[in-house]
Design a protein around this motif. Sequence first.
Motif, short mmCIF file in Angstrom:
data_model
loop_
_atom_site.label_atom_id
_atom_site.label_comp_id
_atom_site.label_asym_id
_atom_site.label_seq_id
_atom_site.Cartn_x
_atom_site.Cartn_y
_atom_site.Cartn_z
N GLY B 307 -30.12 24.86 -2.62
CA GLY B 307 -29.71 24.26 -1.36
C GLY B 307 -30.44 24.88 -0.18
O GLY B 307 -30.97 24.18 0.69
N LEU B 308 -30.49 26.21 -0.18
CA LEU B 308 -31.17 26.92 0.90
C LEU B 308 -32.62 26.51 1.00
O LEU B 308 -33.13 26.22 2.09
CB LEU B 308 -31.13 28.42 0.61
CG LEU B 308 -30.10 29.26 1.33
CD1 LEU B 308 -30.31 30.71 0.96
CD2 LEU B 308 -30.21 29.06 2.82
N SER B 309 -33.30 26.48 -0.14
CA SER B 309 -34.73 26.20 -0.09
C SER B 309 -34.98 24.76 0.34
O SER B 309 -35.92 24.47 1.07
CB SER B 309 -35.38 26.52 -1.43
OG SER B 309 -35.72 25.36 -2.11
N ILE B 310 -34.11 23.84 -0.11
CA ILE B 310 -34.29 22.44 0.30
C ILE B 310 -34.05 22.30 1.80
O ILE B 310 -34.85 21.71 2.52
CB ILE B 310 -33.31 21.53 -0.48
CG1 ILE B 310 -33.56 21.65 -1.97
CG2 ILE B 310 -33.40 20.09 0.03
CD1 ILE B 310 -34.57 20.72 -2.55
N TYR B 311 -32.98 22.91 2.28
CA TYR B 311 -32.68 22.81 3.72
C TYR B 311 -33.77 23.46 4.57
O TYR B 311 -34.15 22.95 5.61
CB TYR B 311 -31.32 23.44 4.03
CG TYR B 311 -30.19 22.45 3.95
CD1 TYR B 311 -29.95 21.56 4.99
CD2 TYR B 311 -29.39 22.39 2.83
CE1 TYR B 311 -28.93 20.64 4.91
CE2 TYR B 311 -28.38 21.47 2.73
CZ TYR B 311 -28.14 20.59 3.78
OH TYR B 311 -27.14 19.66 3.69
#
Lengths: 334, 354, 365
Positions: B307-311
Amino acid sequence: MTTPSLSSLIMAPINAVMRIIDAPLRRLQKATGIGGMAAFFLAPNMLIFGIFVLLPLVINFVYSMTGGTAFFLSERDFIGGAQYSRLFECQNYLDPMSCQEDAFWTAVGNTFWFVVLQVSLMILTALITALILNRELAARSFWRAVFFFPVLLSPVVVGLIWKWILQRQGLLNFGLYQFGMDPYTWLTDRDWTFAATIGVSIWAHMGFYALIILAGLQAIPKDLYEAAEMDGTRPARVFWRITLPLLAPNLLVVVVLALIKSVQVFDEIYVLTGGGPGTSTLFLTQYIYETGFASALRNPGLAAAASILMGTVLVVLTLIQLGIGKRGENKGKR
Amino acid sequence: MGNVARFILRRRGAHGSGKGWHWTDIFTWVWLIGGLIIMFGPAVWLMFSSLKTPAALAEFPPSILPYVTSQATVEGYDKPLMLYDAKMPDGSTRVLAEVRRIGLVAQMVDPKAPGDIVKVNINDRSPVRIMSFATNNYTEPFVHFDFLRYLWNSVFVTVVATVITLVVNSMAAFALSKYEFKGRSVAMLVILATLMVPLSVIMVPLYSIISTLGLFNSLWGVILPTVATPTGVFILRQYMLTIPDELLDAARMDKASEWQIYWRIVLPLTAPALAVLAIFSVVWRWNDFLWPLIVLSRRELYTLQVGLSIYSGELNVQWHFILAMTVVTMIPVVLVFIFLQRFITTGIAGTGLK
Amino acid sequence: MGEIKLTDVKKSFGALAVLKDIDLHIKDGEFVVFVGPSGCGKSTLLRTIAGLEKVSGGEIQIDGKRVNEVTAADRGLAMVFQSYALYPHMSVRQNLAFGLENSNMPKAEITERINEAARMLEIEAYMDRRPGQLSGGQRQRVAIGRAIVRRPTAFLLDEPLSNLDAELRVSTRAELAALHGRLGSTMIYVTHDQVEAMTLAHRIVVMRAGQIEQVGTPLELYNEPANRFVAGFIGAPHMNFLKADVVEVSGELASLSVAGGYRVQVRLGQAKLNSGQKVTVGVRPQHLVVSNDPLSPSVKVRLVEALGSETVIHGDIAGEKMLAVLPGQQRLNAGDEVRFDLTTPPLHVFDDNGFRLLTYAGQLT
């Protein structure tokens, strides 16, 4: 009777389950004997190994000889060594851009330089750190912890921390600004970004190797140093003639281990740079990932072929490591 | 105090010739202090930044602590106004709220007496800065975005994978350390060989197997391929080899079944090694990135890392949320580090495994 | 209840034969000690009886029933291990209870049995401690207790005293003998220490290289060892062996030339000796007496160990080693010559293959 402790409260239901399991297992033991029980204990692990490691390993070769974008093997056409020849098809072998899969060769080149620079610099800093931590220091375990801290951080966190520091309004530019220098957009510069990937991955992993080297240093018998001191040997000479030779086997293992990890570099760099700017920090694992999954023109067969080439390198490195380990063991026996 | 100082500053010079600082002492301390700053600094900087408002994050040069320009709601004005320390012509300083700015002149009002407009040269005023922690950086991603979901997914993957890892690996280690059977060395060799097979080499076929099994876009697809770690089997096996076989024989004489021997005798005695493996497994699974990235394509299934990397990869990066969530992602590992650091470092030094 | 019969028992690990055709009949209530040098197979034999090792051939019977296929758990035996093998993570009480719980015994009976054993062994004071918090002697008691609560058909003890210090070993040995007297159950005890064997056993089984050399009561083994090996193994310090030639056989008597020409005469009994035959003469160090007869063989003293109550002499006689244990304190020094009388002590004569041909009681007895 004592009051039940917390652990006994937790263990009670688990123990009950285990007792229930025990009855059919006793029957199994009766039927198959102790040898059968060995198989029973080994089975779950072997099953998971088989399905998720061995089987993929085998069908990877099949994959690398098929074409198309489908993932199910039954829907893929056999094309022999075409994927491999595609990887190796170049007009000029000295210029990656002349190859059909120029991205692959860019990734190979980037990975090569990354591995060479990252491993050599990292082992050097790890060695220095280990030597310093091996001195008579107050609060040594605290200092050891300091250098070890980033090792546990997740690659994504590492990538984001450094992305935040290296961005235009980041801490690095703030530091430069304090010294009257101009801010710079580090992550848009090809060379600086490449340098940053090396620096960041050293930052993230150095502590691990320092720890192993430190263990090696501490395994050197103290009386050797005392003997050297009695002989009046100069410290520099002690390092070159006692510490380094005795550390050498350990150091070699560490180097190969670092090489193996370094060849597979992906996570933190992917988050930090996404392979860019351009393809300046595109490494092999990212190439395989994007060819296999992410890119619009995905080609799992090509990704499989590339991963097999990379796997070959890793196997060679691992065999070297095992060889060194064996030699070390034999030395220990003598 | 003197003793403490002498102990902390113990150095080669004091040990060798008796006085003075040898160059290696200076180098040591430069290296250590430099290491302290470089290793901890970025994480500390991240934590401070995560408490800043988007406006404070956009500032350059940045402040270290999360300062914001103080604002006040003034009667007669809809929006909150910025507060400034303004220098009056008579040399005194008053706290005024800025209404608007025209060229070099700011029109300001006294928040207590909003009637009169005071004109101040913009060079004679400086913003009133107060420390303010933007806690909604933390709350909002949980409330309005899916981060609570991601957190739960990460916890689920980590806990379940670790439990399965411990059970499956300890069973295998038990078989490989305490039984003589045909094919034992073959099994050992197979496990050893898998040490050479990192994910990056088999991700394409592994993905197809996961899809065939219907585990694509399932947290189980993330968990299962990771649980049969060769590392875990090795750590546990080495430890179990030190448990005397006589103990097992005694249990057999005591009418214990093989399963009971595993569960009631061997496992409790392997507790230290199990603890080490559990810690490692938690850190590994919490930090896993590439494989969840491949297996999980639906947003509600992302782990924190994915999630972090996508955001953070989106065009319009909301850094204030990303930074806060990065800190959240970091917290378990930092806790593990603080409380179990000694365990881990000795574990690594002992086994050479990460 | 506790009769164990071994018929032709064989055990091999791969190509290595560890037990060869063992035949043995242990009667109910008997205290039998397996003794032999390390690697002789005595522990393996015990473990085969226990069911921890499968036999490769032959048959084991307990109380007349074949148990080859019965697992260790179901043979109804209990074992005390050399390392005690107490479960380190369980309290003494739990250690004792473990085996009983596994056979689904009612709680009340478990408690009763444990309390009884604890009283008997005087371990009540530390029932809630873990083995790690106990001394070696205490652990040893707990290990025995764990066997007692099971009320087994027979106790198997694998060198149970070898981890105790010398003093404790002597007192525990006596307690073990007393315990056997009280319980009256069959006990099979493995040791490499012949003193333990001599003091504890009803019958001793001497083993070597996977075979039984001799079975008998302690004094049978001491007085009439079947062969050189048993003769050398039983008794401390071990028997002296001297090469000898049969010079002359006449009727009941044979004349031997020992230790470089010294003549001794032995009575043949039922044995047969031939003139010119090469034999070995064995004489126990305790049976040697200093002689003033100038014809007695002379021994060159190498070392004198003065133990106070007795004196041990290490000497050489005609190129062979000779040990003598003399009563009291002797005025002898290294380098002295001393003469021993060989006509009075009991002599054992062994043939080329080490089998005992005869024992000549000597003139003393």
